[in-house]
Write a protein that holds these residues in place. Structure first.
Motif, PDB file in Angstrom:
ATOM      1  N   ALA A  96      24.421   7.932  50.664  1.00 12.93           N
ATOM      2  CA  ALA A  96      23.964   7.398  51.950  1.00 12.93           C
ATOM      3  C   ALA A  96      24.957   6.367  52.498  1.00 12.93           C
ATOM      4  O   ALA A  96      25.165   6.284  53.709  1.00 12.93           O
ATOM      5  CB  ALA A  96      22.579   6.779  51.801  1.00 12.93           C
ATOM      6  N   LEU A  97      25.568   5.600  51.611  1.00 10.87           N
ATOM      7  CA  LEU A  97      26.567   4.613  52.038  1.00 10.87           C
ATOM      8  C   LEU A  97      27.760   5.260  52.732  1.00 10.87           C
ATOM      9  O   LEU A  97      28.362   4.674  53.623  1.00 10.87           O
ATOM     10  CB  LEU A  97      27.094   3.825  50.835  1.00 10.87           C
ATOM     11  CG  LEU A  97      26.287   2.641  50.359  1.00 10.87           C
ATOM     12  CD1 LEU A  97      26.872   2.105  49.064  1.00 10.87           C
ATOM     13  CD2 LEU A  97      26.236   1.564  51.403  1.00 10.87           C
ATOM     14  N   LEU A  98      28.074   6.478  52.332  1.00 11.36           N
ATOM     15  CA  LEU A  98      29.226   7.167  52.901  1.00 11.36           C
ATOM     16  C   LEU A  98      29.167   7.268  54.418  1.00 11.36           C
ATOM     17  O   LEU A  98      30.183   7.145  55.090  1.00 11.36           O
ATOM     18  CB  LEU A  98      29.339   8.580  52.314  1.00 11.36           C
ATOM     19  CG  LEU A  98      29.874   8.705  50.903  1.00 11.36           C
ATOM     20  CD1 LEU A  98      29.783  10.148  50.441  1.00 11.36           C
ATOM     21  CD2 LEU A  98      31.294   8.200  50.809  1.00 11.36           C
ATOM     22  N   SER A  99      27.979   7.483  54.960  1.00 15.78           N
ATOM     23  CA  SER A  99      27.875   7.699  56.412  1.00 15.78           C
ATOM     24  C   SER A  99      28.439   6.531  57.210  1.00 15.78           C
ATOM     25  O   SER A  99      28.956   6.723  58.306  1.00 15.78           O
ATOM     26  CB  SER A  99      26.431   7.983  56.813  1.00 15.78           C
ATOM     27  OG  SER A  99      25.624   6.843  56.592  1.00 15.78           O
ATOM     28  N   GLY A 100      28.367   5.335  56.674  1.00 18.36           N
ATOM     29  CA  GLY A 100      28.892   4.177  57.366  1.00 18.36           C
ATOM     30  C   GLY A 100      30.417   4.118  57.428  1.00 18.36           C
ATOM     31  O   GLY A 100      30.985   3.364  58.210  1.00 18.36           O
ATOM     32  N   TYR A 101      31.069   4.927  56.611  1.00 15.57           N
ATOM     33  CA  TYR A 101      32.531   4.931  56.556  1.00 15.57           C
ATOM     34  C   TYR A 101      33.117   6.224  57.138  1.00 15.57           C
ATOM     35  O   TYR A 101      34.323   6.400  57.162  1.00 15.57           O
ATOM     36  CB  TYR A 101      33.000   4.725  55.111  1.00 15.57           C
ATOM     37  CG  TYR A 101      32.550   3.388  54.578  1.00 15.57           C
ATOM     38  CD1 TYR A 101      33.267   2.238  54.862  1.00 15.57           C
ATOM     39  CD2 TYR A 101      31.382   3.265  53.829  1.00 15.57           C
ATOM     40  CE1 TYR A 101      32.845   1.003  54.406  1.00 15.57           C
ATOM     41  CE2 TYR A 101      30.952   2.029  53.374  1.00 15.57           C
ATOM     42  CZ  TYR A 101      31.690   0.904  53.662  1.00 15.57           C
ATOM     43  OH  TYR A 101      31.259  -0.322  53.225  1.00 15.57           O
ATOM     44  N   ARG A 102      32.276   7.090  57.620  1.00 17.69           N
ATOM     45  CA  ARG A 102      32.687   8.387  58.163  1.00 17.69           C
ATOM     46  C   ARG A 102      33.477   8.188  59.444  1.00 17.69           C
ATOM     47  O   ARG A 102      33.062   7.466  60.341  1.00 17.69           O
ATOM     48  CB  ARG A 102      31.440   9.215  58.456  1.00 17.69           C
ATOM     49  CG  ARG A 102      31.729  10.558  59.020  1.00 17.69           C
ATOM     50  CD  ARG A 102      30.416  11.250  59.432  1.00 17.69           C
ATOM     51  NE  ARG A 102      30.684  12.456  60.135  1.00 17.69           N
ATOM     52  CZ  ARG A 102      31.046  12.527  61.414  1.00 17.69           C
ATOM     53  NH1 ARG A 102      31.163  11.433  62.124  1.00 17.69           N
ATOM     54  NH2 ARG A 102      31.298  13.675  61.981  1.00 17.69           N
ATOM     55  N   ILE A 103      34.643   8.856  59.523  1.00 24.28           N
ATOM     56  CA  ILE A 103      35.441   8.781  60.752  1.00 24.28           C
ATOM     57  C   ILE A 103      35.683  10.141  61.373  1.00 24.28           C
ATOM     58  O   ILE A 103      36.192  10.240  62.478  1.00 24.28           O
ATOM     59  CB  ILE A 103      36.781   8.044  60.524  1.00 24.28           C
ATOM     60  CG1 ILE A 103      37.605   8.743  59.450  1.00 24.28           C
ATOM     61  CG2 ILE A 103      36.540   6.570  60.192  1.00 24.28           C
ATOM     62  CD1 ILE A 103      39.028   8.215  59.337  1.00 24.28           C
TER      63      ILE A 103
END
Length: 108
Positions: A96-103
């Protein structure tokens, strides 16, 4: 119900809706990157990586990674799908944390 509690609940709902809208629009207007573009971001000061076809800018996460930044620093500029999936410690919370770093997405 206490007015302060109600106000906090209303703000929480508004924030959740706004965040959901941001995620929706952010993903629908996704940038696309080639693997060679990702490979240019291979340092701790500029660290992009690919997991399952999605491109992430992990630069700001390096110091927050629970086991330390070393494993991510070695992965900057690479497709780390297999390694990410192989680590059992990557919980649903980590995903879930990954979505905040998605570019963006990896070009096919």
């Amino acid at each position: 119900m206490n007015k302060k509690i109600l106000a906090v609940l209303v703000l929480a709902v508004v924030a959740a809706v706004a965040y959901g809208a941001w995620l929706f629009f952010d993903q629908s207007e996704s940038d696309t990157y080639t693997m060679s573009e990702v490979a240019e971001h291979d340092t701790a000061e500029d660290c992009w990586l690919v997991i399952d076809g999605t491109v992430y800018d992990a630069t700001d996460y390096l110091d927050e990674h629970p086991p330390g930044s070393d494993s991510i620093e070695r992965s900057c500029g690479l497709d780390v799908t297999a390694g990410f999936e192989a680590v059992r410690a990557h919980s649903a919370e980590a995903e879930a944390l990954l979505s905040g770093y998605r570019i963006g997405e990896l070009a096919e």
